[in-house]
Write a protein that holds these residues in place. Structure first.
Motif, PDB file in Angstrom:
ATOM      1  N   VAL A 122      13.125 -29.859   1.688  1.00  0.00           N
ATOM      2  CA  VAL A 122      13.049 -28.692   2.127  1.00  0.00           C
ATOM      3  C   VAL A 122      13.304 -28.547   3.833  1.00  0.00           C
ATOM      4  N   LEU A 123      12.640 -29.875   4.450  1.00  0.00           N
ATOM      5  CA  LEU A 123      13.035 -29.954   5.702  1.00  0.00           C
ATOM      6  C   LEU A 123      14.488 -30.277   6.340  1.00  0.00           C
ATOM      7  N   ALA A 124      15.161 -30.963   5.215  1.00  0.00           N
ATOM      8  CA  ALA A 124      16.473 -31.266   5.674  1.00  0.00           C
ATOM      9  C   ALA A 124      17.516 -30.016   5.157  1.00  0.00           C
ATOM     10  N   GLY A 125      16.865 -29.100   4.234  1.00  0.00           N
ATOM     11  CA  GLY A 125      17.593 -28.056   3.946  1.00  0.00           C
ATOM     12  C   GLY A 125      18.439 -27.838   2.610  1.00  0.00           C
ATOM     13  N   HIS A 126      18.049 -28.742   1.676  1.00  0.00           N
ATOM     14  CA  HIS A 126      18.789 -28.654   0.286  1.00  0.00           C
ATOM     15  C   HIS A 126      18.650 -27.405  -0.203  1.00  0.00           C
ATOM     16  N   ASN A 127      19.854 -26.843  -0.585  1.00  0.00           N
ATOM     17  CA  ASN A 127      19.951 -25.648  -1.413  1.00  0.00           C
ATOM     18  C   ASN A 127      19.188 -25.371  -2.482  1.00  0.00           C
ATOM     19  N   ALA A 128      18.744 -26.327  -3.180  1.00  0.00           N
ATOM     20  CA  ALA A 128      18.144 -26.179  -4.390  1.00  0.00           C
ATOM     21  C   ALA A 128      16.680 -25.525  -4.347  1.00  0.00           C
ATOM     22  N   TYR A 129      16.278 -25.810  -3.257  1.00  0.00           N
ATOM     23  CA  TYR A 129      14.799 -25.374  -2.880  1.00  0.00           C
ATOM     24  C   TYR A 129      14.899 -24.046  -1.956  1.00  0.00           C
ATOM     25  N   LYS A 130      13.919 -23.096  -2.447  1.00  0.00           N
ATOM     26  CA  LYS A 130      13.778 -21.718  -1.668  1.00  0.00           C
ATOM     27  C   LYS A 130      12.658 -21.694  -1.121  1.00  0.00           C
ATOM     28  N   VAL A 131      12.750 -21.406   0.245  1.00  0.00           N
ATOM     29  CA  VAL A 131      11.539 -21.269   1.149  1.00  0.00           C
ATOM     30  C   VAL A 131      11.042 -20.058   0.738  1.00  0.00           C
ATOM     31  N   THR A 132       9.786 -19.701   0.351  1.00  0.00           N
ATOM     32  CA  THR A 132       9.118 -18.579  -0.013  1.00  0.00           C
ATOM     33  C   THR A 132       7.979 -18.144   1.058  1.00  0.00           C
ATOM     34  N   GLY A 133       7.854 -19.074   1.885  1.00  0.00           N
ATOM     35  CA  GLY A 133       6.735 -18.467   2.776  1.00  0.00           C
ATOM     36  C   GLY A 133       6.409 -19.584   3.879  1.00  0.00           C
ATOM     37  N   GLY A 134       5.696 -19.202   5.005  1.00  0.00           N
ATOM     38  CA  GLY A 134       5.389 -20.055   6.306  1.00  0.00           C
ATOM     39  C   GLY A 134       6.457 -20.183   7.166  1.00  0.00           C
ATOM     40  N   SER A 135       6.324 -20.999   8.130  1.00  0.00           N
ATOM     41  CA  SER A 135       7.176 -21.183   9.059  1.00  0.00           C
ATOM     42  C   SER A 135       7.308 -22.799   9.358  1.00  0.00           C
ATOM     43  N   VAL A 136       8.633 -23.140  10.047  1.00  0.00           N
ATOM     44  CA  VAL A 136       8.626 -24.669  10.662  1.00  0.00           C
ATOM     45  C   VAL A 136       9.594 -24.342  11.561  1.00  0.00           C
ATOM     46  N   THR A 137       9.282 -24.912  12.938  1.00  0.00           N
ATOM     47  CA  THR A 137       9.775 -25.079  14.052  1.00  0.00           C
ATOM     48  C   THR A 137      10.165 -26.399  14.492  1.00  0.00           C
ATOM     49  N   PHE A 138      11.283 -26.665  15.062  1.00  0.00           N
ATOM     50  CA  PHE A 138      11.761 -28.032  15.565  1.00  0.00           C
ATOM     51  C   PHE A 138      12.248 -27.949  16.727  1.00  0.00           C
ATOM     52  N   GLU A 139      11.308 -28.671  17.730  1.00  0.00           N
ATOM     53  CA  GLU A 139      11.459 -28.588  19.251  1.00  0.00           C
ATOM     54  C   GLU A 139      11.400 -27.030  19.513  1.00  0.00           C
ATOM     55  N   GLY A 140      10.483 -26.280  18.883  1.00  0.00           N
ATOM     56  CA  GLY A 140      10.528 -24.777  19.159  1.00  0.00           C
ATOM     57  C   GLY A 140      11.244 -23.647  18.514  1.00  0.00           C
ATOM     58  N   ASN A 141      12.319 -24.217  17.879  1.00  0.00           N
ATOM     59  CA  ASN A 141      13.268 -23.173  17.352  1.00  0.00           C
ATOM     60  C   ASN A 141      13.036 -23.489  16.014  1.00  0.00           C
ATOM     61  N   ASN A 142      13.351 -22.174  15.300  1.00  0.00           N
ATOM     62  CA  ASN A 142      13.241 -21.683  13.873  1.00  0.00           C
ATOM     63  C   ASN A 142      14.048 -22.841  13.188  1.00  0.00           C
ATOM     64  N   LEU A 143      13.503 -23.700  12.317  1.00  0.00           N
ATOM     65  CA  LEU A 143      14.445 -24.730  11.686  1.00  0.00           C
ATOM     66  C   LEU A 143      15.158 -23.846  10.562  1.00  0.00           C
ATOM     67  N   PHE A 144      14.822 -22.914   9.867  1.00  0.00           N
ATOM     68  CA  PHE A 144      15.392 -22.450   8.776  1.00  0.00           C
ATOM     69  C   PHE A 144      16.512 -21.376   9.337  1.00  0.00           C
ATOM     70  N   ASP A 145      16.736 -21.466  10.783  1.00  0.00           N
ATOM     71  CA  ASP A 145      18.023 -20.652  11.063  1.00  0.00           C
ATOM     72  C   ASP A 145      19.300 -21.363  11.341  1.00  0.00           C
ATOM     73  N   LEU A 146      18.949 -22.987  10.663  1.00  0.00           N
ATOM     74  CA  LEU A 146      19.957 -23.803  10.875  1.00  0.00           C
ATOM     75  C   LEU A 146      20.261 -24.283   9.487  1.00  0.00           C
ATOM     76  N   GLU A 147      21.770 -24.339   9.401  1.00  0.00           N
ATOM     77  CA  GLU A 147      22.319 -24.895   8.201  1.00  0.00           C
ATOM     78  C   GLU A 147      21.895 -26.441   7.962  1.00  0.00           C
ATOM     79  N   PRO A 148      21.847 -27.093   6.851  1.00  0.00           N
ATOM     80  CA  PRO A 148      21.760 -28.296   6.634  1.00  0.00           C
ATOM     81  C   PRO A 148      22.433 -29.286   7.936  1.00  0.00           C
ATOM     82  N   GLU A 149      23.658 -28.862   8.249  1.00  0.00           N
ATOM     83  CA  GLU A 149      24.495 -29.886   8.948  1.00  0.00           C
ATOM     84  C   GLU A 149      23.946 -29.664  10.438  1.00  0.00           C
ATOM     85  N   GLU A 150      23.549 -28.420  10.696  1.00  0.00           N
ATOM     86  CA  GLU A 150      23.023 -28.237  11.943  1.00  0.00           C
ATOM     87  C   GLU A 150      21.710 -28.882  12.353  1.00  0.00           C
ATOM     88  N   ARG A 151      20.902 -28.964  11.319  1.00  0.00           N
ATOM     89  CA  ARG A 151      19.638 -29.638  11.410  1.00  0.00           C
ATOM     90  C   ARG A 151      19.964 -30.886  11.645  1.00  0.00           C
TER      91      ARG A 151
END
Lengths: 262, 478
Positions: A54-83
């Motif tokens: 989920v942290l790496a952004g595999h599209n088989a997994y759906k994030v249904t709640g909560g938040s993750v920031t990486f260096e202060g930015n929303n990780l889920f705004d980024l595509e897997p390759e951007e992460r």
């Protein structure tokens, strides 16, 4: 290692995720600061690998709640390759084979993509060859790895070394090693973990996902987290891993249920 | 299939424009009268008219082949126009006289002509619908004794050569579409490399079908005499129409003692839209006769277009020690269908053949390899190596392999290898996790897969083919 002047790299709050409509992660909280090594342990099906993917952004997994920031930015705004380009690296539990694509070509493209992202110089094939050969020495890898297809026909141990080689090339800020110890014999384990230890600095962080305390004899964690039922149910120092080794996982769950009733 | 994959494969067709040019079009329908009209329009000698009529008579008795692994509605051969020529018809002696509209078309297609041709070192014979418009470099080639012109011109200028070889490799009644072509072919390319001459440049023809509901039946004849060699490139595009167009070409190659013919094709006919509407039916007969000792015929094809491809570039290895090669990449997407492969007919002693076929299917497409390796009783010491690999992108496409191996000589050695692989989400995720986006990942996987074939292509073609595959599969993975 825990440093005074560290900064927060990863901040996970109440993370929930599901696959095929089944909730696997049920509210994970975790903060990882630069310089730290975290171990996430737990039984099969506790959600450890799902958390990594989920942290790496595999599209088989759906994030249904909560938040993750990486260096202060929303990780889920980024595509897997951007992460990945931002510095999140996942060493896969089962690295996939990509027949026909030369490992050297793949490694160079990955390296140059990361370099470009960081505004650094890219390497041409000849320069890269020299560069990668140096890194391979660290992992005691045979240079003929470069000419083979990516992971094609590699043994389990060779695949894992190839993963750590990529970590060495890409110098991620956060490296998540998903069961990197599985399938390794003692010699290979020693080589791979030596490589990882050399890559650990005060500016990056490592999350080790593993079943066994064995790995932690080689890479010393600052924190050990126990996962069960999609949550982190206990956090401690490296001595927690030794407890788990002798007592198993059950007591943690029992203790936690007791605490919940109290 | 995820959205990323979808977008990757579904890149719009770039050559789908129609050129507004006055055409001289024959009324639709096929009869002896049509054939006589074509023959008369082209001012042909009597023997050629007879050749056509004989083919037509055979065709009438034949049935459309049903064995290919493709599906399409019955073709109404009476609804096709069998002759379409651009109108300004007086003889052109230089490129400057060519209709500027036509030149713009070629520019859009990226055909290297004029100075570009000189720079690229390519001599181009351009076939627009059915009539050859201009042949560049004819002069320069003539200096070394090479004849490179349209087949209509060859019929007028070198009737004996044409008569000697036409229909000797692909007889008029060879198969349904070859018979049709023999009856109604309107133009094509003729190339003659005399004894001992190595052709100093790659020869190239660019085909394009422009008129809606017109058929293109071109005929190509290449002859390499003793010790001669030539590399020939063929590129194909067609505008977008909702209706299907028929392309039934015949290509005949003849290599005499120690001669070498290399024939490369990049085929990008319009493939129909994403729902399978329109597109070219590409029903082509290509065959080379390695007639002389130590002769070599090599086919390389990159097939990316056409709604349906039905094509088996073949080698008849008659001369002792002759060599046949077939290197193929066939890509299908959306509702495209391809049934393609080769035939290697070993007749002479110590003949050798190599088959490398790479099929890539995406979307709802269906991609079949069909190949025959036949070792005749006379072919002592014959050897064949075949490798057929299929790659699937997404889960709605299919790939099939139909190898036929007939060995009638105990001293022969035949090997066949086959594999099927799939570009999966997990491969793409692996690339993504290393910072490589899916387009680049797919391109890398595909190029790795096709490497053995691309290596056989002349440089410029290899670059074009790589790009074409990238466009073609854009959006198919994800």
């Amino acid at each position: 290692m825990i440093y005074q002047d560290s900064k927060t790299l990863l901040d996970v709050h109440g993370l929930r995720a599901s696959v095929n409509g089944i909730e696997i992660l049920k509210g994970i909280n975790l903060t990882v600061r630069s310089g730290e090594v975290h171990a996430i342990m737990g039984t099969n099906g506790s959600g450890k690998s799902t958390f990594a993917k989920v942290l790496a952004g595999h599209n088989a997994y759906k994030v249904t709640g909560g938040s993750v920031t990486f260096e202060g930015n929303n990780l889920f705004d980024l595509e897997p390759e951007e992460r990945a380009r931002a510095g999140v690296f996942l060493a896969f539990q089962y690295p996939i084979e990509i027949p026909g694509v030369a490992n050297s070509h793949f490694l160079r493209l990955a390296y140059n993509t990361t370099q470009a992202q960081r505004g650094k110089d890219e390497l041409d094939p000849l320069e890269f060859e020299d560069f990668v050969r140096e890194k391979m020495k660290l992992l005691e890898m045979n240079p003929d790895f470069l000419d083979r297809g990516v992971n094609e026909g590699f043994s389990g141990g060779e695949k894992k070394r190839n993963e750590i080689l990529q970590m060495a090339l890409l110098e991620p800020k956060l490296a998540i090693l998903d069961e990197t110890d599985s399938g390794l014999d003692i010699d290979a384990l020693r080589i791979v973990t030596k490589g990882v230890n050399q890559l650990a600095t005060k500016d990056n962080a490592i999350i080790l996902v593993t079943h066994y305390q064995r790995l932690l004899n080689y890479i010393e964690p600052d924190y050990v987290h126990v996962m069960a039922g999609g949550r982190i149910i206990k956090t401690g120092g490296k001595e927690l891993a030794l407890d788990l080794e002798t007592r198993g996982y059950d007591w943690v769950s029992i203790e936690q249920r007791a605490a919940a009733r109290a | 299939m995820s959205a990323v994959l979808q977008n990757l494969v579904n890149q719009p067709y770039k050559h789908g424009f129609v050129t507004e040019i006055e055409s001289d079009v024959a009324p639709r329908g096929l009869s002896e009268d049509t054939i006589r009209l074509i023959s008369a329009k082209k001012n042909e000698p009597g023997w050629l008219l007879e050749f056509r009529l004989k083919a037509y008579q055979q065709w009438l008795k034949m049935e459309e082949p049903k064995w290919p692994n493709v599906k399409y509605p019955k073709i109404d051969f009476q609804a096709i126009s069998y002759y379409s020529a651009p109108k300004p018809k007086q003889k052109l002696s230089s490129m400057d006289e060519v209709d500027p509209e036509l030149l713009r078309t070629f520019e859009k297609l990226g055909v290297p002509m004029h100075e570009r041709a000189a720079l690229a070192g390519v001599a181009v014979d351009v076939i627009f619908d059915s009539v050859s418009v201009a042949t560049t470099y004819k002069q320069k080639l003539a200096e070394v004794g090479i004849t490179f012109c349209s087949i209509s011109e060859a019929v007028q200028m070198h009737p004996d050569l044409v008569r000697q070889y036409l229909g000797t490799v692909v007889p008029v009644g060879d198969n349904y579409y070859a018979a049709l072509n023999s009856a109604v072919f309107t133009d094509g390319t003729f190339c003659f490399i005399p004894k001992g001459v190595k052709c100093p440049m790659d020869l190239s023809t660019y085909f394009r079908i422009n008129t809606e509901e017109s058929g293109q039946f071109e005929r190509t004849l290449i002859i390499a005499e003793d010790g001669a060699s030539v590399s020939y490139l063929e590129g194909c595009t067609a505008p977008k129409f909702d209706t299907n167009q028929l392309h039934a070409a015949v290509v005949e190659l003849i290599a005499l003692d120690n001669a070498d013919i290399k024939y490369s094709t990049v085929q990008n006919w319009y493939a129909g839209d994403e729902n399978g509407l329109g597109g070219i039916y590409n029903f082509v007969t290509k065959r080379g006769l390695a007639k002389g000792i130590n002769s070599r015929i090599s086919w390389t094809q990159v097939e990316t277009g056409s709604a349906i491809t039905w094509k088996y570039p073949s080698c008849v290895l008659q001369g002792e020690n002759s060599v046949g090669e077939f290197y193929s990449v066939a890509v299908t997407n959306n509702y495209q269908q391809a049934d393609t492969g080769t035939k290697m007919i070993h007749i002479g002693k110590n003949t050798r053949s190599t088959i490398v076929s790479k099929g890539i299917s995406a979307g709802h497409s269906n991609n079949s390899y069909r190949g025959l390796v036949r070792i005749a009783p006379t072919a002592t010491g014959a050897r064949n190596y075949s490798q057929c690999d299929s790659m699937l992108i997404g889960d709605k496409c299919s790939a099939s392999t139909f190898p036929y191996i007939q060995v009638r000589n105990q001293g022969a050695k035949v090997e066949h290898e086959a594999s099927t692989s799939k570009i999966g989400e997990d491969q793409l995720f692996y690339f993504a996790q290393r910072g490589i986006d899916s387009e680049e990942a797919v391109s890398m996987i595909i190029n790795g897969f096709c490497k053995d074939v691309f290596q056989q292509l002349p440089m410029e073609f290899a670059v074009e083919a790589t790009k074409l595959l990238g466009f073609k599969l854009e959006g198919s993975v994800g």
